[in-house]
Scaffold this active site. Sequence first.
Site, PDB file in Angstrom:
ATOM      1  N   LYS A 224      10.853 -17.342 -58.250  1.00 51.09           N
ATOM      2  CA  LYS A 224       9.878 -17.836 -59.231  1.00 51.09           C
ATOM      3  C   LYS A 224       9.431 -16.906 -60.376  1.00 51.09           C
ATOM      4  CE  LYS A 224       7.512 -17.841 -54.837  1.00 51.09           C
ATOM      5  NZ  LYS A 224       7.468 -18.750 -53.737  1.00 51.09           N
TER       6      LYS A 224
ATOM      7  N   TYR B   1       9.474 -14.211 -44.186  1.00 49.73           N
ATOM      8  CA  TYR B   1       9.975 -15.515 -44.643  1.00 49.73           C
ATOM      9  C   TYR B   1      10.934 -15.275 -45.794  1.00 49.73           C
ATOM     10  CZ  TYR B   1       9.955 -20.283 -46.496  1.00 49.73           C
ATOM     11  OH  TYR B   1      10.321 -21.532 -46.945  1.00 49.73           O
TER      12      TYR B   1
ATOM     13  N   ASP C 270      14.056  -8.535 -50.084  1.00 48.06           N
ATOM     14  CA  ASP C 270      13.642  -9.836 -50.594  1.00 48.06           C
ATOM     15  C   ASP C 270      12.372  -9.602 -51.411  1.00 48.06           C
ATOM     16  OD1 ASP C 270      12.549 -12.289 -51.095  1.00 48.06           O
ATOM     17  OD2 ASP C 270      13.027 -13.126 -49.132  1.00 48.06           O
TER      18      ASP C 270
HETATM   19  N1  HOZ Z   1       6.094 -21.200 -48.474  1.00 50.95           N
HETATM   20  C1  HOZ Z   1       5.463 -20.984 -49.721  1.00 50.95           C
HETATM   21  C2  HOZ Z   1       4.552 -19.819 -49.701  1.00 50.95           C
HETATM   22  N2  HOZ Z   1       5.012 -18.640 -49.092  1.00 50.95           N
HETATM   23  C3  HOZ Z   1       4.694 -22.191 -50.146  1.00 50.95           C
HETATM   24  C4  HOZ Z   1       5.294 -22.796 -51.324  1.00 50.95           C
HETATM   25  C5  HOZ Z   1       4.569 -24.003 -51.868  1.00 50.95           C
HETATM   26  O1  HOZ Z   1       4.008 -24.782 -51.141  1.00 50.95           O
HETATM   27  O2  HOZ Z   1       4.604 -24.162 -53.076  1.00 50.95           O
END
Ligand code: HOZ
Length: 423
Positions: free
Chosen positions: A267, A144, A239
């Site tokens: 983040k 992802y 990534d």
């Molecule tokens: N897709 C995010 C985790 N890999 C989730 C992010 C979220 O819901 O804060």
Amino acid sequence: MIEQKSAQLWEQSKTRIPGGVNSPVRAFRAVNRIPRFIQRAAGSKIYDVDGNEYIDYVCSWGPSILGHAVPEIVTAVQEAAADGLTFGAPTEKELILAQLVHEMMPVMEVMRLVNSGTEAVMSAIRVARGYTGRDLIVKFEGCYHGHSDGMLVKAGSGAITTAVPDSGGVPEGYARNTLVAVYNDPSSVEELFKLHGERIAAVIVEPVAANMGVVPPAPGFLQLLRELTSRHGSLLIFDEVITGFRLAPGGACEYFGIEPDLVTLGKIVGGGMPLGAYGGRREVMKSVSPDGTVYQAGTLAGNPVATAAGIAMLRLLQSRKSLYESLQRRGLKLAEAFRSSFGDRVTVNQIGSLLSVFFTSDPVTDYRSALKSDLKAFSKYFSHMLDHGIYLAPSQFEALFISDAHSDEDLRRTCEVISSFSL
Ligand code: HOZ
């Protein structure tokens, strides 16, 4: 466990926000429970609006590696906010943060600060295309890389959890430029290079896949990607939104001793505030406007409050010399607890402070093997943990994150709850 206020807020939120949440996995749909509406967090704990306390192993999906509401980071944010929230003009803080990132990750010679991992990836891909003059990007099934159009092809994380690995709304023309290979399968990548080598701008990979659950790279796999991309004049993009500053001070680049051409961060580089970064070799980053022709911009890019949090976070990480060994020790302890309680009904993948328990007895090395997991069993396990005060990612296809704030007592309690679960 009382969940009345969360339930009410969720119902009300559904009238204004899709699924009542601002990011799909948060809807707890895969586990069929009421999502917890969070009031506050401190250290290793997170508290919901009904007053329940949980030991938190989501850690905001990674960045809270030192725990929540770390005083030094909170103070940095408060001080920066008092001086103004946004200027849309350069600040010294951006330079300080860029220098810190470079010190910790030398491959980031030149970088741009952006607002999120999604933005970092989207921009890095544009740079790779601009620099090479090629269109095709290779990604891996189940990895992802945020929600930009070209990356929502066989995507992991919420895209697997909600069963839309190929998102609606992505024009076929975009998706056609994304080639998909199999994680940990050298021949699948070699084959793509054999067929399209001269048209591949970049290979993008999560050096440790953590969005199909945690799947570490097989020995030699990342080296092969480095070798193939160099041989064909393509770029290698790591990534590191999840692994950056988490696996080691210098992330996966340092951990595996590999130098990609570009790295993306999210983040954690903002200490948990909305910040991301992309960067790498100076020569490649020369393509970015205003030095080059690849356009990328943003009023909030390098935001002073987020940047202040990032500086505080990276300085703390630099100052804690034994942090990574101690995270690894905790990772091993939890992995052992899962293995001894659940036996061969599960496969536990753990590397440093990242861990996944897959409800399958077969090894999990890629997307397809991750999909063999028994999702009903996962859901039952998730509920057991939640009901006993352990907050986990509500999906089989996400990671469990350990932080420095997880105390011996937290781990003892967690192991106790693990051992009281039966399938
Ligand atoms: N897709 C995010 C985790 N890999 C989730 C992010 C979220 O819901 O804060």
